[in-house]
Write a protein that holds these residues in place. Structure first.
Motif, mmCIF file in Angstrom:
data_model
loop_
_atom_site.group_PDB
_atom_site.id
_atom_site.type_symbol
_atom_site.label_atom_id
_atom_site.label_comp_id
_atom_site.label_asym_id
_atom_site.label_seq_id
_atom_site.Cartn_x
_atom_site.Cartn_y
_atom_site.Cartn_z
ATOM 1 N N VAL A 38 0.853 -1.192 0.000
ATOM 2 C CA VAL A 38 0.000 0.000 0.000
ATOM 3 C C VAL A 38 0.886 1.239 0.000
ATOM 4 N N ARG A 39 0.566 2.198 -0.869
ATOM 5 C CA ARG A 39 1.265 3.490 -0.886
ATOM 6 C C ARG A 39 0.193 4.568 -0.829
ATOM 7 N N VAL A 40 0.269 5.421 0.201
ATOM 8 C CA VAL A 40 -0.774 6.430 0.412
ATOM 9 C C VAL A 40 -0.177 7.810 0.673
ATOM 10 N N TYR A 41 -1.011 8.820 0.442
ATOM 11 C CA TYR A 41 -0.698 10.210 0.718
ATOM 12 C C TYR A 41 -1.060 10.470 2.178
ATOM 13 N N LEU A 42 -0.065 10.775 3.005
ATOM 14 C CA LEU A 42 -0.274 10.863 4.451
ATOM 15 C C LEU A 42 -1.233 11.950 4.921
ATOM 16 N N PRO A 43 -1.140 13.192 4.454
ATOM 17 C CA PRO A 43 -2.048 14.216 5.001
ATOM 18 C C PRO A 43 -3.534 13.857 4.872
ATOM 19 N N ALA A 44 -3.921 13.237 3.773
ATOM 20 C CA ALA A 44 -5.322 12.844 3.594
ATOM 21 C C ALA A 44 -5.699 11.699 4.521
ATOM 22 N N LEU A 45 -4.733 10.892 4.903
ATOM 23 C CA LEU A 45 -4.996 9.719 5.735
ATOM 24 C C LEU A 45 -5.002 10.054 7.222
#
Length: 187
Positions: free
Chosen positions: A163-170
């Motif tokens: 999984v690779r995600v954009y941290l601020p949105a998470l």
């Protein structure tokens, strides 16, 4: 000694770069502390959390590992990467690519999954799917977390779940809730 306009311009640019480095470094240190606390609290539900090795190169970030994770996971490796705010040119290039602070999760399961699925965000901001086996679960997961997800893959080889995600949105939600959502994908 009198300075020319070009010399003043060079001094001004150097001053901006030095101030940018100081402010970017300070901000990234604070951000790393927030991310570390947020991520550690979410991972502790799954087992004993240890700090991983130092990341190579000029990367600002960190690594947390749950070596003996509880079911349905066996091992969870979480790497957070911060935008290169210390260098204004790299940071600007990073932002122009649409990138920011990221989290990469590499999860090993007790048994290799039967299904193979992959979802990647396209340049149009929708998702491109490959594979088959759990489309309904994936659609529900992406409806909830889709604005944060760049890449999500379930595969037979380790790491089984990537999984690779954009941290601020998470980070608006807890890390534990996100990881629990991931566990529902493979259940």
């Amino acid at each position: 000694m009198e300075l020319t306009l070009a010399q003043w311009l060079v001094i001004g640019i150097c001053t901006v770069l030095i101030l940018g480095y100081i402010l970017g470094y300070y901000y990234n240190r604070q951000q790393a502390g927030r991310i570390l606390a947020w991520l550690r609290s979410g991972l502790e539900k799954w087992g004993s959390v240890s700090v991983g090795e130092k990341l190579p190169g000029m990367i600002t970030g960190g690594q947390l590992i749950v070596k003996k994770a509880s079911e349905p996971f066996q091992r969870i490796e979480a790497v957070y990467l911060l935008a290169p705010r210390e260098n204004l040119f790299f940071w600007l290039f990073h932002r122009l690519q649409g990138r920011g602070d990221e989290l990469v999760l590499k999860i090993i399961l007790p048994k290799a999954p039967k299904a193979r699925m992959e979802a990647k965000r396209s340049w149009r901001s929708d998702f491109l799917y490959q594979g088959q086996g759990a489309e309904e679960k994936w659609a529900a997961f992406l409806a909830r977390h889709g604005r944060a997800v760049f890449h999500l893959a379930l595969r037979r080889e380790a790491p089984h779940l990537f999984v690779r995600v954009y941290l601020p949105a998470l980070m608006a939600d807890s890390a534990g809730a996100f990881i629990a959502s991931l566990s529902e994908l493979i259940a």
